[in-house]
Write a protein that holds these residues in place. Structure first.
Motif, mmCIF file in Angstrom:
data_model
loop_
_atom_site.group_PDB
_atom_site.id
_atom_site.type_symbol
_atom_site.label_atom_id
_atom_site.label_comp_id
_atom_site.label_asym_id
_atom_site.label_seq_id
_atom_site.Cartn_x
_atom_site.Cartn_y
_atom_site.Cartn_z
ATOM 1 N N ARG A 146 -4.662 -38.073 -9.914
ATOM 2 C CA ARG A 146 -3.239 -38.522 -9.633
ATOM 3 C C ARG A 146 -2.293 -38.174 -10.637
ATOM 4 N N ILE A 147 -1.251 -37.561 -10.500
ATOM 5 C CA ILE A 147 -0.550 -37.325 -11.840
ATOM 6 C C ILE A 147 0.792 -37.544 -11.639
ATOM 7 N N LEU B 215 4.802 -37.283 -12.213
ATOM 8 C CA LEU B 215 5.652 -36.185 -12.980
ATOM 9 C C LEU B 215 7.110 -36.995 -13.244
ATOM 10 N N TYR C 32 4.624 -29.166 -10.474
ATOM 11 C CA TYR C 32 4.750 -29.930 -9.364
ATOM 12 C C TYR C 32 4.054 -28.948 -8.258
ATOM 13 N N LEU D 138 0.045 -27.743 -9.450
ATOM 14 C CA LEU D 138 -0.835 -28.866 -9.472
ATOM 15 C C LEU D 138 -1.245 -29.500 -7.808
ATOM 16 N N THR D 139 -0.038 -29.336 -7.279
ATOM 17 C CA THR D 139 -0.184 -29.871 -5.609
ATOM 18 C C THR D 139 -1.145 -28.610 -4.848
ATOM 19 N N ALA E 127 -4.325 -31.706 -6.721
ATOM 20 C CA ALA E 127 -3.645 -33.032 -7.325
ATOM 21 C C ALA E 127 -2.685 -33.716 -6.446
ATOM 22 N N LYS E 128 -2.673 -34.901 -6.444
ATOM 23 C CA LYS E 128 -1.487 -35.744 -5.908
ATOM 24 C C LYS E 128 -0.507 -36.078 -6.833
ATOM 25 N N VAL E 129 0.671 -35.382 -6.944
ATOM 26 C CA VAL E 129 1.814 -35.724 -7.740
ATOM 27 C C VAL E 129 2.754 -36.284 -7.516
ATOM 28 N N THR E 130 3.036 -37.303 -8.145
ATOM 29 C CA THR E 130 3.964 -38.421 -7.657
ATOM 30 C C THR E 130 5.160 -38.203 -8.650
ATOM 31 N N PHE F 263 -2.372 -43.826 -12.243
ATOM 32 C CA PHE F 263 -2.454 -42.413 -12.414
ATOM 33 C C PHE F 263 -3.426 -41.942 -13.424
ATOM 34 N N THR G 181 0.099 -25.296 -17.359
ATOM 35 C CA THR G 181 -0.507 -25.713 -16.028
ATOM 36 C C THR G 181 -1.967 -25.205 -16.052
#
Length: 174
Positions: free
Chosen positions: A7-8, A10, A25, A28-29, A33-36, A68, A165
């Motif tokens: 969980r990252i 941004l 974004y 990493l997605t 990853a779950k980028v919020t 996160f 990245t």
């Protein structure tokens, strides 16, 4: 390369550098990853310097560092705007203080400096923020595309995004 389930956060604000927001974004997605996207809460969509929008999923005051595994601060002029919103700095500080991945590119190092995340750390960024980073106790590195010092990952400018990245994914794959 997979960072499935990480969980990252941004961080985002107006005048972000378009590539420094969207490249991490998307990359990493893609890696799992779950980028919020976390904004200041002043609006729900923020414009890049080129006026390309990025919608926020939440505001910094509505989330916790516990939500996160790491945070990324893109550059452009957005970090200057982020510094006006204490919850944004507090979120980055909280994630850093918990020993979680704390990353910034370009002007993003300003937020790391404000959050106390550069003291005693080797960091890089866009050359004009060097004095701010050094005055906050950071050790400036100018000749590396990505610098990893413990849980702090920094990078200079958009051409360094692949190294940036890759360093973030490598951090989580350990």
């Amino acid at each position: 390369m997979s960072i499935q389930g990480k969980r990252i956060a941004l961080m985002i604000e107006d005048e972000y550098q378009i590539l420094e927001g969207w490249y991490p974004y998307l990359r990493l997605t893609e890696a799992g990853a779950k980028v919020t996207v976390i904004g200041s809460g002043t609006k729900t969509s923020y414009l890049s310097k080129e006026e390309y929008p990025m919608d926020a999923d939440a505001s910094a005051s509505d989330v916790s560092p516990n939500d996160f595994d790491g945070v990324i601060v893109p550059g452009g002029f957005a970090p200057d705007n982020m510094r006006l919103h204490k919850p944004m700095i507090n979120l980055v500080k909280g994630i850093y203080d918990q020993g979680k991945m704390t990353a910034a590119i370009c002007h993003g190092g300003w937020i790391l400096a404000s959050a106390g995340a550069v003291k005693g750390r080797r960091v890089t960024g866009y050359a004009p923020i060097e004095d701010d980073v050094v005055n906050a106790g950071g050790i400036w590195v100018s000749d590396q595309a990505a610098v990893v010092d413990g849980n702090v990952i920094t990078s200079r400018t958009p051409p360094d995004l692949p190294a940036f990245t890759k360093a973030i994914i490598g951090y989580f794959e350990k």
